[in-house]
Design an enzyme around this catalytic site. Sequence first.
Site, PDB file in Angstrom:
ATOM      1  N   LYS A  83       0.849  -1.203   0.000  1.00 57.18           N
ATOM      2  CA  LYS A  83       0.000   0.000   0.000  1.00 57.18           C
ATOM      3  C   LYS A  83       0.877   1.243   0.000  1.00 57.18           C
ATOM      4  O   LYS A  83       1.917   1.279   0.674  1.00 57.18           O
ATOM      5  CB  LYS A  83      -0.884  -0.041   1.248  1.00 57.18           C
ATOM      6  CG  LYS A  83      -1.933   1.070   1.342  1.00 57.18           C
ATOM      7  CD  LYS A  83      -2.744   0.891   2.629  1.00 57.18           C
ATOM      8  CE  LYS A  83      -3.841   1.940   2.786  1.00 57.18           C
ATOM      9  NZ  LYS A  83      -4.623   1.737   4.031  1.00 57.18           N
ATOM     10  N   SER A 158      -9.440   1.558   3.278  1.00 62.27           N
ATOM     11  CA  SER A 158      -8.650   2.341   2.353  1.00 62.27           C
ATOM     12  C   SER A 158      -7.606   1.531   1.587  1.00 62.27           C
ATOM     13  O   SER A 158      -7.037   2.049   0.625  1.00 62.27           O
ATOM     14  CB  SER A 158      -7.956   3.461   3.121  1.00 62.27           C
ATOM     15  OG  SER A 158      -7.061   2.925   4.073  1.00 62.27           O
ATOM     16  N   SER A 182      -9.359  -0.710   7.482  1.00 57.48           N
ATOM     17  CA  SER A 182      -8.875  -0.601   6.102  1.00 57.48           C
ATOM     18  C   SER A 182      -8.189  -1.824   5.517  1.00 57.48           C
ATOM     19  O   SER A 182      -7.915  -1.843   4.331  1.00 57.48           O
ATOM     20  CB  SER A 182      -7.935   0.595   5.977  1.00 57.48           C
ATOM     21  OG  SER A 182      -8.697   1.757   5.869  1.00 57.48           O
TER      22      SER A 182
HETATM   23  N1  GLN Z   1     -12.723   3.936   6.880  1.00 53.04           N
HETATM   24  C1  GLN Z   1     -12.038   4.343   8.067  1.00 53.04           C
HETATM   25  C2  GLN Z   1     -11.601   5.776   7.937  1.00 53.04           C
HETATM   26  O1  GLN Z   1     -11.834   6.359   6.950  1.00 53.04           O
HETATM   27  C3  GLN Z   1     -10.878   3.454   8.320  1.00 53.04           C
HETATM   28  C4  GLN Z   1      -9.722   3.780   7.474  1.00 53.04           C
HETATM   29  C5  GLN Z   1      -8.487   3.010   7.831  1.00 53.04           C
HETATM   30  O2  GLN Z   1      -8.543   2.007   8.521  1.00 53.04           O
HETATM   31  N2  GLN Z   1      -7.366   3.526   7.375  1.00 53.04           N
HETATM   32  O3  GLN Z   1     -11.027   6.331   8.807  1.00 53.04           O
END
Ligand code: GLN
Length: 493
Positions: A83, A158, A182
């Site tokens: 990532k 994400s 994410s």
């Molecule tokens: N969807 C959550 C957020 O937007 C989690 C994102 C993540 O785990 N990086 O914060």
Amino acid sequence: MTTDFDLLLDGPAHDLAEAVSARRVSAREVAEASLARVGRSRELHGAFLHVAPAAALAAADEVDRRVASGEALPLAGVPLAVKDNINVAGLPSTAGSRILEGFVAADDATCVARLKAAGCVVVGKTSCDEFGMGSSNESSAFGPVKNPWDLTRVPGGSSGGSAAAVAAFAVPLAIGTDTGGSVRQPASFCSLVGVKPTYGRVSRYGLLAYASSLDQAGPLARSVRDAALALSAMAGPDERDSTSIPAAPRGLLDRLEAGAAGVRIGLLAEAEAPEGGLDPDVGSVLDTAARILESAGATIVRVSVPRVPFAVAAYYILATAEASSNLARYDGVRYGARREGDGLSGLYRATRSAGFGPEVKRRILLGTFALSSGYREAWYERAQRVRALLALDFAEAFRSCDAILCPTAPEPAFRIGEKGADPLAMYLADVFTVPASLAGLPALSVPAGLSRERLPIGMQLAGPEGSEPLLFALGREIERAAGAWGRPPGAIR
Ligand code: GLN
């Protein structure tokens, strides 16, 4: 023509590593075949932001040399996608943001260095929501990613690019970061196994920080065994991260085939009717998963974690507060893009206005507000209290069960654009993943079924700190019994 390398890339990472270790194929040949697929996945799914053919081939040659000299490498020659908010030496790290355009990482994140040491070959960096902020990959500054199961749908976020790359069979293994879901939620949307380790299990050194008290890196794989192998390579103490757990993890792979007999599984009462609703297909896959564990000898009990309904609200205060502080470093002076303005504050304003996307700006504003004098007590500190109480709730629940089973996400993958205009609807997609994050607990998403529209549905297993080996054993049971659904229609062939 289908080659041996293609067959290996279609199979699990541990088989591939065995073939490379036994010198039936070379890491170079595997890397070449994977790079070809990565190129196609970049076009077809938008999964990759940077592809690194020269570095990958050099790394593969090095793996071949190490294997030839007799080194035992658990992940020999396994192509790895990383990532883009995790540093890989010599490759760009943009975290999906324009503000980091031009930034090249000077060294490897600890988790990347450890996976390389175990034999992985990094083939490229994957797309993600900007700085990890999102649940659909749509907040990436470099375009959405398409879900290989349905190209009109999001892969989740994400870590959407990492998930799409593995689901598409471009690579057998990827890593993502999980702050509030994410890794787990994209795993659920793409029929993968995704692990959010116990907080501190994997070093955060070399991760582009979003919310430091929550961030953890974790693997995305097509099987529980591969995910466990990757985690055991990544995990362990690191003096470069003061929050890493000082004791080395033990036995991450030991319980893989231990089954579920005698294990008490808690069904989460608060997951029955979450705010925002539960898709009926997700509900029936949950029932199936519970039945699978029960017929494997587990006892099913109903447990309550009463503060779960407040977790999304608390998370979006705490995560944005930490983000507002972490993202202050992107000012045009030190990292990435720079836009001149009038004086120093003009430079900051011009750089940050142009560099950050709308979701990141929204969160910096929210987080700054939650921390500001006069409001801090009402927002940030209250959310911290919810977090502490939630952890106590979990501790109480784990007196009557060993692990908690609930869906990873309330619905299967949604359509690209469907929730873009409604941030609150997007935040509610995290209702089942943020509780374990706030409490620092390990959680795993495992494929458990398909919806009537043939979209993947994952189930989440969460346990007390350090319970990863148990979660792997339970995930294996579900994986074994729920069966396989073949390749997604949008896979690379
Ligand atoms: N969807 C959550 C957020 O937007 C989690 C994102 C993540 O785990 N990086 O914060």
